[in-house]
Design a protein around this motif. Structure first.
Motif, mmCIF file in Angstrom:
data_model
loop_
_atom_site.group_PDB
_atom_site.id
_atom_site.type_symbol
_atom_site.label_atom_id
_atom_site.label_comp_id
_atom_site.label_asym_id
_atom_site.label_seq_id
_atom_site.Cartn_x
_atom_site.Cartn_y
_atom_site.Cartn_z
ATOM 1 N N UNK A 81 0.835 -1.203 0.000
ATOM 2 C CA UNK A 81 0.000 0.000 0.000
ATOM 3 C C UNK A 81 0.871 1.255 0.000
ATOM 4 N N UNK A 82 1.994 1.168 0.730
ATOM 5 C CA UNK A 82 2.974 2.258 0.758
ATOM 6 C C UNK A 82 3.519 2.482 -0.651
ATOM 7 N N UNK A 83 3.797 1.401 -1.340
ATOM 8 C CA UNK A 83 4.344 1.524 -2.696
ATOM 9 C C UNK A 83 3.332 2.085 -3.673
ATOM 10 N N UNK A 84 2.060 1.741 -3.437
ATOM 11 C CA UNK A 84 1.035 2.307 -4.324
ATOM 12 C C UNK A 84 0.941 3.818 -4.112
ATOM 13 N N UNK A 85 0.936 4.231 -2.850
ATOM 14 C CA UNK A 85 0.884 5.661 -2.553
ATOM 15 C C UNK A 85 2.102 6.387 -3.115
ATOM 16 N N UNK B 29 -17.424 8.540 -15.502
ATOM 17 C CA UNK B 29 -16.830 7.233 -15.797
ATOM 18 C C UNK B 29 -17.769 6.092 -15.450
ATOM 19 N N UNK B 30 -18.429 6.210 -14.302
ATOM 20 C CA UNK B 30 -19.303 5.090 -13.924
ATOM 21 C C UNK B 30 -20.516 5.000 -14.841
ATOM 22 N N UNK B 31 -20.757 6.068 -15.595
ATOM 23 C CA UNK B 31 -21.888 6.025 -16.528
ATOM 24 C C UNK B 31 -21.481 5.699 -17.956
ATOM 25 N N UNK B 32 -20.238 6.027 -18.345
ATOM 26 C CA UNK B 32 -19.878 5.754 -19.740
ATOM 27 C C UNK B 32 -19.049 4.484 -19.932
ATOM 28 N N UNK B 33 -18.443 3.969 -18.860
ATOM 29 C CA UNK B 33 -17.630 2.755 -18.993
ATOM 30 C C UNK B 33 -18.384 1.554 -18.433
ATOM 31 N N UNK B 34 -18.341 0.443 -19.163
ATOM 32 C CA UNK B 34 -18.925 -0.783 -18.615
ATOM 33 C C UNK B 34 -18.060 -1.296 -17.483
ATOM 34 N N UNK B 35 -16.745 -1.084 -17.631
ATOM 35 C CA UNK B 35 -15.829 -1.497 -16.581
ATOM 36 C C UNK B 35 -14.691 -0.493 -16.545
ATOM 37 N N UNK B 36 -14.214 -0.214 -15.348
ATOM 38 C CA UNK B 36 -13.085 0.699 -15.213
ATOM 39 C C UNK B 36 -12.169 0.169 -14.127
ATOM 40 N N UNK B 37 -10.909 -0.016 -14.460
ATOM 41 C CA UNK B 37 -9.929 -0.494 -13.478
ATOM 42 C C UNK B 37 -8.889 0.593 -13.283
ATOM 43 N N UNK B 38 -8.936 1.219 -12.130
ATOM 44 C CA UNK B 38 -8.021 2.326 -11.895
ATOM 45 C C UNK B 38 -6.588 1.830 -11.713
ATOM 46 N N UNK B 39 -5.648 2.584 -12.265
ATOM 47 C CA UNK B 39 -4.226 2.288 -12.095
ATOM 48 C C UNK B 39 -3.573 3.484 -11.409
ATOM 49 N N UNK B 40 -2.549 3.182 -10.650
ATOM 50 C CA UNK B 40 -1.988 4.242 -9.805
ATOM 51 C C UNK B 40 -0.523 4.532 -10.118
ATOM 52 N N UNK B 41 -0.132 5.751 -9.820
ATOM 53 C CA UNK B 41 1.284 6.062 -9.676
ATOM 54 C C UNK B 41 2.043 6.462 -10.919
ATOM 55 N N UNK B 42 3.087 7.266 -10.674
ATOM 56 C CA UNK B 42 3.914 7.751 -11.786
ATOM 57 C C UNK B 42 5.203 6.967 -11.909
ATOM 58 N N UNK B 43 5.418 5.959 -11.038
ATOM 59 C CA UNK B 43 6.674 5.195 -10.989
ATOM 60 C C UNK B 43 7.881 6.095 -10.729
ATOM 61 N N UNK B 44 7.619 7.244 -10.144
ATOM 62 C CA UNK B 44 8.701 8.176 -9.850
ATOM 63 C C UNK B 44 8.650 8.639 -8.398
ATOM 64 N N UNK B 45 7.467 9.099 -8.004
ATOM 65 C CA UNK B 45 7.371 9.724 -6.684
ATOM 66 C C UNK B 45 6.091 9.376 -5.948
ATOM 67 N N UNK C 196 2.997 17.418 -10.071
ATOM 68 C CA UNK C 196 3.765 16.780 -11.166
ATOM 69 C C UNK C 196 3.526 15.276 -11.260
ATOM 70 N N UNK C 197 3.404 14.613 -10.112
ATOM 71 C CA UNK C 197 3.219 13.160 -10.151
ATOM 72 C C UNK C 197 1.907 12.777 -10.842
#
Lengths: 284, 319
Positions: A250-254, B78-94, B136-137
């Motif tokens: 969870x820390x890594x996701x944040x 989104x909940x009205x126009x997408x049949x399914x939505x899977x959120x993804x997180x993060x910038x792989x930086x910060x 920025x992230x």
């Protein structure tokens, strides 16, 4: 004071009783310390029904959890050499021999090909029971060949990571496996094929600093320890205690390193959806 | 913009007041079948009133509609126009910026990368979403996922709704300007169709960082501007209360921007604004987005990039 002594004895007796739970029938949750009926764990994919703690699972269980029935194991013939003639308190060669005799013939990773919800995939699963899933030449080579196999089949590649890090017994050759596997993943990336990295407890050291962090998506099981330096090393270096939840999924996701934390019961469905999103359908 | 009549110059809250009162009356009658005739009459009256009030909005009133606290936000759409939505997180930086939500969506069975700025509804949510002001992230997460979409040949849908990029010390430390600039450059090169829709507020560079698209659409009552009316008024009029004047001068509403060639289309909102009917607003958005993507699907990657270049190359006024 005799009453005081008596009470103390009673307490020890109770404690001993909990410790002496027959192996295999009940299991104590490492997180919430509750006793769980082992059969119940089978139904929950080895997740504590009380607190959601994800027990570490073996390679077979992992493959059963993710893959459709009928996969083929690849590259089982590879065996580790002892390039440095490494000897610490025991010799590396003897260690390997003992493991082989104990039936551990796959080194620390199993690579299979098969399908996941009907989609062809090559899947690699690391085995923590084999020298803490440390990455030596066999791990690196199998993972590289797995990538080549995915390239050949033009199918997605999945690596389920867990590892203590590089295999010290193979010295700098072990370090180079990080570069080798990453280079193979670069080929997959260039070919436009999906690579999903699934991070499980614990994924540390050189594995985290190479293929485990390179997924098109990095997917983590809840509360898995993920990091480069181990928490004890960090604590000793900075002489501070670490915050709660530090280096957990969870820390890594944040902190932007993991796309999504997914519970084990949803993992297959989530991966199948990702692959469907990424892979051209007949209509495309 | 034509001079506002006193009535039109009213604040939106005053303008909306009779509508809300009438709606409350109608709701109160719903329980009682004996009043159904009376109710129907009131409903007709309501439609007429809405038509009168909302067809000739001033730019300032539209700006207020664009920021209406009940306006649908990215996740509502989104909940009205997408049949399914899977959120993804993060910038792989910060970090992972909650002011931008992004992930794999399916619209009418088609995989799409959806990226949108998200405002919060209640206080807790507002703080979590940083009032829809990305750092920025957030922009780097958006870019990472656009590149992912490009790798797998999936189109990108950007939903814009931000007062602006976050003005703060930490955002500057991590290169807010660089993050926005990088997105402009990389979006110009994306080899997949990109559609951007301004849902509410299109706040300057913070909005444009998701807005270099093959088709840029605006919801009917959205605004898109280089600066907020208040900001402009306080700089050029030295008086923030001149915001209504600034709003008109900046030509920040959809019809003006369509005329200026900055946007490619307007998505009609239900009478009374998108917040009066989320479903209808979302249905209109979905239709427009699907149409845009189906037009763009005819083009090759080279055509997309070249036409996108030509489109932005045309913008500007040179004597």
């Amino acid at each position: 004071m005799s009453w005081f002594v008596k009470k103390r004895q009673q307490k020890t007796a109770v404690e001993e009783k909990t410790v002496r739970v027959p192996e295999g029938l009940w299991i104590k949750c490492e997180a919430c310390k509750e006793l769980i009926y082992r059969k119940e764990l089978v139904n929950t994919h080895n997740v504590c029904p009380k607190c959601g703690y994800h027990f570490r699972i073996g390679v077979e269980e992992r493959l059963e959890n993710l893959m459709d029935e009928g996969w083929t194991t690849l590259f089982s013939e590879l065996r580790s050499g002892d390039p440095l003639g490494f000897v610490s308190t025991k010799s590396y060669k003897d260690q390997l021999k003992k493991l082989e005799q104990a039936g551990e013939t796959e080194d620390a990773v199993v690579v299979v090909e098969g399908t996941l919800s009907g989609q062809p995939v090559v899947t690699a699963v690391m085995n923590f029971d084999f020298l803490a899933a440390s990455m030596g030449s066999v791990v690196g080579e199998k993972l590289r060949l797995g990538a080549e196999r995915a390239l050949e089949k033009q199918c997605p590649y999945l690596i389920v990571s867990c590892s203590g890090g590089a295999r010290m017994q193979e010295g700098t050759l072990s370090l180079m496996q990080m570069a080798k596997v990453s280079a193979a993943l670069a080929k997959l990336d260039k070919a436009g094929l999906p690579y999903l990295s699934i991070l499980t407890d614990p994924t540390t050291g050189g594995v985290s600093a190479s293929y485990a962090m390179l997924g098109d998506l990095n997917i983590a099981e809840p509360k898995a320890l993920i990091g480069f330096a181990g928490p004890r090393v960090i604590e000793q270096t900075i002489k501070q205690s670490l915050p709660e939840g530090f280096q957990r999924s969870e820390f890594l996701q944040t902190h932007g390193m993991v796309d999504k934390v997914v519970t084990r019961d949803h993992l297959k469905d989530f991966i199948a959806a990702c692959l469907a999103w990424m892979t051209p359908s007949p209509r495309d | 913009m034509k001079d506002a009549t006193p009535e039109q110059a009213m604040d939106l809250s005053q303008l909306e007041k009779p509508v809300l009162e009438l709606e409350a009356q109608i709701r109160a009658m719903e329980m009682d079948p004996s009043q159904s005739k009376e109710r129907e009459k009131l409903e007709k009256k309501l439609e007429k009133l809405k038509a009168e009030l909302f067809t000739n909005l001033t730019d300032w009133q539209r700006a207020q509609l664009a920021r209406h606290p009940k306006r649908p936000y990215t996740l509502d759409y989104l909940e009205r126009i997408c049949e399914r939505f899977e959120e993804l997180h993060g910038d792989r930086r910060f970090g992972d910026d909650a002011a931008i939500v992004a992930g794999m969506g399916w619209i009418e069975g088609n995989p799409v990368m959806v990226i949108g700025q998200q405002k919060g509804r209640d206080t807790k949510q507002k703080i979590l979403r940083n009032f829809g002001m990305p750092k920025p992230e957030g922009y780097r997460k958006a870019l990472r996922l656009m590149k992912l979409a490009e790798k797998f040949q999936r189109p990108v849908l950007c939903l814009i709704d931000t007062p602006g990029a976050y003005p703060g010390v930490d955002a500057e430390e991590r290169g807010q300007a660089e993050a926005i600039a990088r997105n402009l450059l990389e979006m110009a090169k994306l080899e997949v169709p990109v559609v951007a829709v301004v849902l509410g507020e299109g706040g300057s560079g913070g909005a444009l960082a998701l807005g270099v698209a093959d088709r840029v659409l605006m919801m009917e009552n959205a605004i898109y501007s280089v600066i907020s009316p208040e900001g402009c008024a306080s700089i050029l009029w030295k008086d923030a209360s001149q915001a209504p004047k600034a709003a008109a001068a900046l030509k920040l509403t959809a019809p003006h921007l369509l005329e200026l060639g900055i946007i490619d289309g307007i998505v009609k909102e239900p009478l009374g604004g998108a917040h009066s009917n989320f479903d209808a607003a979302a249905a209109a958005l979905k239709e427009a987005v699907v149409e845009a993507f189906s037009e763009l699907s005819e083009l090759s990657a080279e055509q997309l990039v070249e036409e996108r270049y030509q489109k932005f190359a045309r913008m500007g006024s040179v004597g």
